[in-house]
Design an enzyme around this catalytic site. Structure first.
Site, PDB file in Angstrom:
ATOM      1  N   SER A  93       0.805  -1.226   0.000  1.00 27.60           N
ATOM      2  CA  SER A  93       0.000   0.000   0.000  1.00 27.60           C
ATOM      3  C   SER A  93       0.833   1.269   0.000  1.00 27.60           C
ATOM      4  CB  SER A  93      -0.930   0.002   1.210  1.00 27.60           C
ATOM      5  OG  SER A  93      -0.172   0.020   2.392  1.00 27.60           O
ATOM      6  N   THR A 195      -1.819   3.073   3.929  1.00 32.04           N
ATOM      7  CA  THR A 195      -1.012   4.296   4.015  1.00 32.04           C
ATOM      8  C   THR A 195      -0.232   4.424   5.322  1.00 32.04           C
ATOM      9  OG1 THR A 195      -2.652   5.480   2.733  1.00 32.04           O
ATOM     10  CG2 THR A 195      -1.258   6.819   4.163  1.00 32.04           C
ATOM     11  N   THR A 213       1.677   7.013   0.373  1.00 32.00           N
ATOM     12  CA  THR A 213       0.793   5.906  -0.001  1.00 32.00           C
ATOM     13  C   THR A 213       0.865   5.607  -1.493  1.00 32.00           C
ATOM     14  OG1 THR A 213      -1.499   5.138   0.199  1.00 32.00           O
ATOM     15  CG2 THR A 213      -1.214   7.368  -0.554  1.00 32.00           C
ATOM     16  N   ARG A 223      -6.242   9.127 -10.358  1.00 31.88           N
ATOM     17  CA  ARG A 223      -6.884   9.444  -9.073  1.00 31.88           C
ATOM     18  C   ARG A 223      -5.824   9.823  -8.022  1.00 31.88           C
ATOM     19  NH1 ARG A 223      -6.532   7.400  -3.537  1.00 31.88           N
ATOM     20  NH2 ARG A 223      -8.545   7.678  -2.568  1.00 31.88           N
ATOM     21  N   THR A 246      -5.784   7.998   7.492  1.00 29.82           N
ATOM     22  CA  THR A 246      -5.670   6.838   6.620  1.00 29.82           C
ATOM     23  C   THR A 246      -7.087   6.359   6.339  1.00 29.82           C
ATOM     24  OG1 THR A 246      -4.766   4.605   6.392  1.00 29.82           O
ATOM     25  CG2 THR A 246      -5.412   5.264   8.598  1.00 29.82           C
ATOM     26  N   GLY A 247      -7.253   5.675   5.223  1.00 29.91           N
ATOM     27  CA  GLY A 247      -8.583   5.197   4.870  1.00 29.91           C
ATOM     28  C   GLY A 247      -9.030   5.774   3.545  1.00 29.91           C
TER      29      GLY A 247
HETATM   30  N1  ASP Z   1      -5.880   7.405   2.228  1.00 23.02           N
HETATM   31  C1  ASP Z   1      -5.328   6.659   1.128  1.00 23.02           C
HETATM   32  C2  ASP Z   1      -5.958   7.117  -0.153  1.00 23.02           C
HETATM   33  O1  ASP Z   1      -7.151   7.351  -0.186  1.00 23.02           O
HETATM   34  C3  ASP Z   1      -5.498   5.191   1.211  1.00 23.02           C
HETATM   35  C4  ASP Z   1      -5.133   4.517   2.492  1.00 23.02           C
HETATM   36  O2  ASP Z   1      -5.072   5.113   3.560  1.00 23.02           O
HETATM   37  O3  ASP Z   1      -4.912   3.311   2.443  1.00 23.02           O
HETATM   38  O4  ASP Z   1      -5.267   7.181  -1.136  1.00 23.02           O
END
Ligand code: ASP
Length: 335
Positions: A93, A195, A213, A223, A246-247
């Protein structure tokens, strides 16, 4: 001459943390009004302190602490820390080995910030193993905050970074398997490998943070998520504290997540209360939360730390010079 002009305490205005005491004072110093936040009191936290998202934060913290012990600054430490995750080919990731977009390209996002609000970022960067180091160069050697795509790559190559094939055999196989069905579901891995956001405070109370990330797996080409966006994936105000996210990045961007967490701390919330309120704000703004994990981490200027997430499973690593351990964040929902 310094005198206190006004002190007040109130108990309203922060939704889920409405019962938290919010204190403000203003002092006049040589005719200038200085506003101070009376947030959480200094803790007995041992400084310096480093916190970082997910289980990969554990070895990243160890690298950050090593950098500090070798005389690095807190900014050096957070950069060195997250580089550990970027360069780990097993981590799917972040950086090398990151899962690609739906067209098979590994595209990276990263940002870095210090206690003086200096910051740098790269987005949609390809072929470079350590985007965080490029983000730092953007911060220190350009008049800009963010470089993106082809321009970011050219800048990196001009500054001595080398092109690397970031798509490892393992990630290529995973992508090829995904292509059989091509169902896009932005579900953040429940096994704690997303991330890396890292926040640090040195023994003088100076803050720094880094976030990096490969973004959501199988995203649309082009994106960009929250992670390279100052105020969304990462935010620091040296007078208050630091936060990272994160997320699902789209959800974090919609509320300027990390900036909101810092502002909530400015108003008196503890780091965990601030993260909880920001998570709740995201939940209020989305009717369907299926699979939508978001977690925030926060560190105030005294070294108090905390985190909160929508779903169970978000954890973070917390380190001082002689301790490094995983902490499970509180959350609203079971999966
Ligand atoms: N926040 C990150 C994103 O949307 C992804 C992640 O935290 O895994 O790119």
């Amino acid at each position: 001459m310094t005198k206190t002009r006004r002190n007040f305490i109130k108990t309203a205005g922060l939704g889920a943390i409405g019962a938290t005491l919010i204190g403000c004072s203003e002092e006049i110093t040589d005719g200038v009004i200085q506003a101070h936040v009376i947030g959480p009191k200094p803790s007995d936290s041992t400084l310096p302190k480093i916190i970082s998202t997910w289980s990969h934060g554990y070895s990243a913290n160890a690298e950050a602490v090593k950098k500090l012990k070798n005389g690095g600054t807190i900014l050096d430490a957070v950069e060195a820390g997250v580089k550990d995750s970027e360069s780990d080919p097993e981590n799917q990731s972040v950086g090398l080995g990151g899962l690609p977009d739906r067209d098979g390209h590994v595209t990276l996002d990263a940002c870095i910030m210090d206690h003086n609000s200096k910051c740098g970022a790269v987005s949609f960067l390809q072929h470079i193993e350590n985007p965080i180091a490029v983000a730092r160069k953007v911060m220190e050697e350009t008049p800009h905050v963010m470089l993106s795509g082809k321009g970011a790559l050219e800048f990196a190559l001009d500054n001595g970074f080398e092109k690397t094939n970031l798509l490892t055999a393992k990630s290529k196989t995973a992508w090829e398997e995904w292509k059989l069905k091509s169902e896009y579901q932005p579900i953040i891995n429940r096994e704690n490998h997303d991330t890396i956001g890292m926040l640090g405070i040195d023994s003088e109370g100076r803050l720094a943070g880094a976030c990096t990330t490969s973004g959501l797996a199988y995203k649309m080409h082009g994106r960009v998520g929250d992670s390279p966006i100052i105020g969304a994936g990462l935010f620091i105000d040296g007078d208050v504290g630091a936060a990272c996210a994160t997320g699902v990045g789209e959800a974090v961007i919609r509320i300027s997540g990390s900036a909101i967490v810092v502002e909530l701390m400015r108003s008196g919330a503890t780091p965990e209360e601030a993260c909880k309120e920001a998570v709740e704000r995201i939940m209020r703004k989305h009717e369907d939360l299926t699979g939508m994990q978001v977690g925030f981490l926060a560190l105030d200027k005294f070294g108090n730390s905390g985190g909160y997430s929508i779903y169970a499973g978000f954890n973070y690593a917390e380190a001082t010079l002689d301790r490094n351990e995983m902490v499970s964040a509180n959350y609203f929902k079971e999966w």
